[in-house]
Design a protein around this motif. Structure first.
Motif, PDB file in Angstrom:
ATOM      1  N   HIS A   1      30.368  38.039  40.647  1.00 51.63           N
ATOM      2  CA  HIS A   1      31.353  37.627  39.642  1.00 51.63           C
ATOM      3  C   HIS A   1      30.861  36.365  38.940  1.00 51.63           C
ATOM      4  O   HIS A   1      30.455  35.401  39.587  1.00 51.63           O
ATOM      5  CB  HIS A   1      32.707  37.342  40.287  1.00 51.63           C
ATOM      6  CG  HIS A   1      33.682  36.714  39.344  1.00 51.63           C
ATOM      7  ND1 HIS A   1      34.365  37.442  38.398  1.00 51.63           N
ATOM      8  CD2 HIS A   1      34.050  35.413  39.148  1.00 51.63           C
ATOM      9  CE1 HIS A   1      35.135  36.638  37.687  1.00 51.63           C
ATOM     10  NE2 HIS A   1      34.959  35.393  38.123  1.00 51.63           N
TER      11      HIS A   1
ATOM     12  N   HIS B   1      30.709  30.940  43.462  1.00 53.51           N
ATOM     13  CA  HIS B   1      30.515  31.420  42.094  1.00 53.51           C
ATOM     14  C   HIS B   1      29.565  30.560  41.262  1.00 53.51           C
ATOM     15  O   HIS B   1      29.444  30.777  40.050  1.00 53.51           O
ATOM     16  CB  HIS B   1      31.872  31.537  41.393  1.00 53.51           C
ATOM     17  CG  HIS B   1      32.835  32.390  42.147  1.00 53.51           C
ATOM     18  ND1 HIS B   1      32.624  33.743  42.369  1.00 53.51           N
ATOM     19  CD2 HIS B   1      34.006  32.099  42.775  1.00 53.51           C
ATOM     20  CE1 HIS B   1      33.615  34.235  43.077  1.00 53.51           C
ATOM     21  NE2 HIS B   1      34.465  33.251  43.346  1.00 53.51           N
TER      22      HIS B   1
ATOM     23  N   CYS C   1      38.338  37.445  41.663  1.00 49.89           N
ATOM     24  CA  CYS C   1      36.930  37.026  41.545  1.00 49.89           C
ATOM     25  C   CYS C   1      36.163  37.065  42.858  1.00 49.89           C
ATOM     26  O   CYS C   1      34.952  37.308  42.866  1.00 49.89           O
ATOM     27  CB  CYS C   1      36.846  35.634  40.931  1.00 49.89           C
ATOM     28  SG  CYS C   1      37.601  34.312  41.918  1.00 49.89           S
ATOM     29  N   ASP C   2      36.834  36.834  43.974  1.00 47.63           N
ATOM     30  CA  ASP C   2      36.144  36.800  45.273  1.00 47.63           C
ATOM     31  C   ASP C   2      35.941  38.193  45.857  1.00 47.63           C
ATOM     32  O   ASP C   2      35.182  38.360  46.819  1.00 47.63           O
ATOM     33  CB  ASP C   2      36.948  35.968  46.274  1.00 47.63           C
ATOM     34  CG  ASP C   2      37.144  34.533  45.827  1.00 47.63           C
ATOM     35  OD1 ASP C   2      36.160  33.913  45.397  1.00 47.63           O
ATOM     36  OD2 ASP C   2      38.285  34.035  45.894  1.00 47.63           O
TER      37      ASP C   2
END
Length: 390
Positions: free
Chosen positions: A212, A80, A203-204
């Motif tokens: 994301h 991220h 998020c993944d």
């Protein structure tokens, strides 16, 4: 065979998803596609690490050491592009637990907390159960896509909102918020001094090509006014191991959340959760990348089948998670009738949209994290049932 095509028998494993059909649906004759866990085995490296740890045979108090923290820091940076300090980390059994702690740590009874509806069911409970007030900023549903109503968002903040619980990516509508959307949310929260509590458990699980962005990564100023709740549990199907963490850069906020965790007797992760988290974050990249391709393919399959067979039923355009938000409004059924129809006629166990707020009354939520053969069976059952009444 592809690991994501293998059918695993989960019955009689005390699985909430598979062994609680009778109390949830009043029958065991449904295909469960509801609660948000996957019918896929965790990565081999995770299972091997757990087996190796079990061989030791001693399960005394277990610490989260620098190596475990480093696995988290590296994962977040690698996946991220957010550089965090290991000292920013706090640990809890789950993200919902973290949300409860945050509401107690940062707000007072009768304080207003904003959520964007329809939204993950526990958001309502973590606000109401502590005597706080729910303020809704309903998402705009236009052209089969959800967007944020920023004018309404600002008007609600003006009412004295103390905190905003962000769902990013959003459950159940599957939006992966764009940078400009997050920036506008952040700008308004800064302007009205509203704390951002960000649930980023999905998020993944963005579809390939989607990115994301942790809201706290936007700027140092935002990072100072946000706490971020994350976990490998959704990503790697580890929910039962109860391992999650909170990222809080602001020292004062971090001390408050740690104090609240301590008050509730929450200190460290359990032995197996600790082990699985580290193994997943060190070895899980390839497994996750393959999973994301599978989930995208599954979403496209459901969309195509509904478009060709029952075009009046629509799968909301989504960019992430393994949960599809299905618009059944053309069936013109009340929420309870729609739920009974799916159970009794389609014989598929889905989540009822109304549970996520009034805005979801004509929707159902479908879990597509299952082998393709299971997915096809569920989709065909729904299509057949709908065709029988049209």
């Amino acid at each position: 065979m592809n690991i994501f095509e293998v059918q695993h028998d989960r019955k009689n494993t005390r699985s909430v998803k598979w062994d609680m059909l009778e109390p949830v649906f009043q029958t065991d004759d449904v295909l469960p596609m509801w609660v948000a866990d996957m019918d896929f085995k965790a990565p081999d490296k995770v299972n091997e690490a757990l087996i190796e740890r079990a061989k030791h045979g001693i399960y005394g108090y277990t610490m989260v050491d620098d190596a475990v923290k480093a696995s988290i820091v590296n994962w977040i940076n690698r996946r991220h592009q957010w550089e965090i300090n290991p000292n920013w980390l706090s640990f809890s059994p789950g993200v919902v637990t973290s949300l409860h702690m945050a509401v107690q740590a940062f707000t007072e009874p009768d304080d207003k907390i904003l959520i964007q509806t329809p939204v993950y069911t526990p958001f309502y409970n973590v606000i109401k159960s502590h005597g706080r007030q729910i303020v809704k900023n309903p998402l705009r549903y236009e052209d089969n896509y959800y967007q944020i109503d920023f004018n309404d968002f600002e008007e609600k903040l003006k009412q004295g909102v103390k905190a905003f619980i962000l769902c990013s990516p959003h459950n159940p509508v599957g939006r992966v918020w764009k940078r400009e959307e997050l920036e506008q949310l952040a700008r308004l929260c800064l302007a009205y001094n509203v704390l951002i509590i960000s649930d980023e458990i999905h998020c993944d699980l963005t579809f390939p090509g989607e990115i994301h962005i942790p809201i706290a990564s936007l700027s140092e100023e935002i990072n100072n006014q946000a706490i971020t709740c994350m976990s490998p549990s959704k990503t790697f199907n580890l929910a039962g191991l109860q391992a999650s963490y909170i990222v809080t850069a602001n020292k004062e906020l971090r001390e408050k959340i740690n104090n609240q965790l301590s008050k509730q007797g929450v200190h460290e992760l359990n032995t197996m959760g600790n082990t699985a988290l580290e193994a997943a974050y060190i070895h899980g990249d390839q497994w996750l990348d393959e999973l994301r391709e599978v989930l995208k393919s599954h979403k496209e399959y459901v969309q195509k089948m509904f478009q060709t067979q029952v075009p009046y039923i629509t799968v909301t355009n989504s960019e992430g998670t393994y949960l599809l938000w299905i618009d059944c409004s053309t069936l013109k059924m009340e929420p309870d009738a729609l739920r009974k129809f799916m159970i009794q006629e389609a014989k598929v166990g889905l989540n009822t949209g109304k549970d996520y707020g009034e805005e979801g009354s004509s929707f159902m939520r479908m879990n597509i994290a299952c082998p393709r053969v299971t997915l096809e069976e569920g989709v065909n059952r729904i299509i057949q049932a709908i065709q029988n009444i049209r």
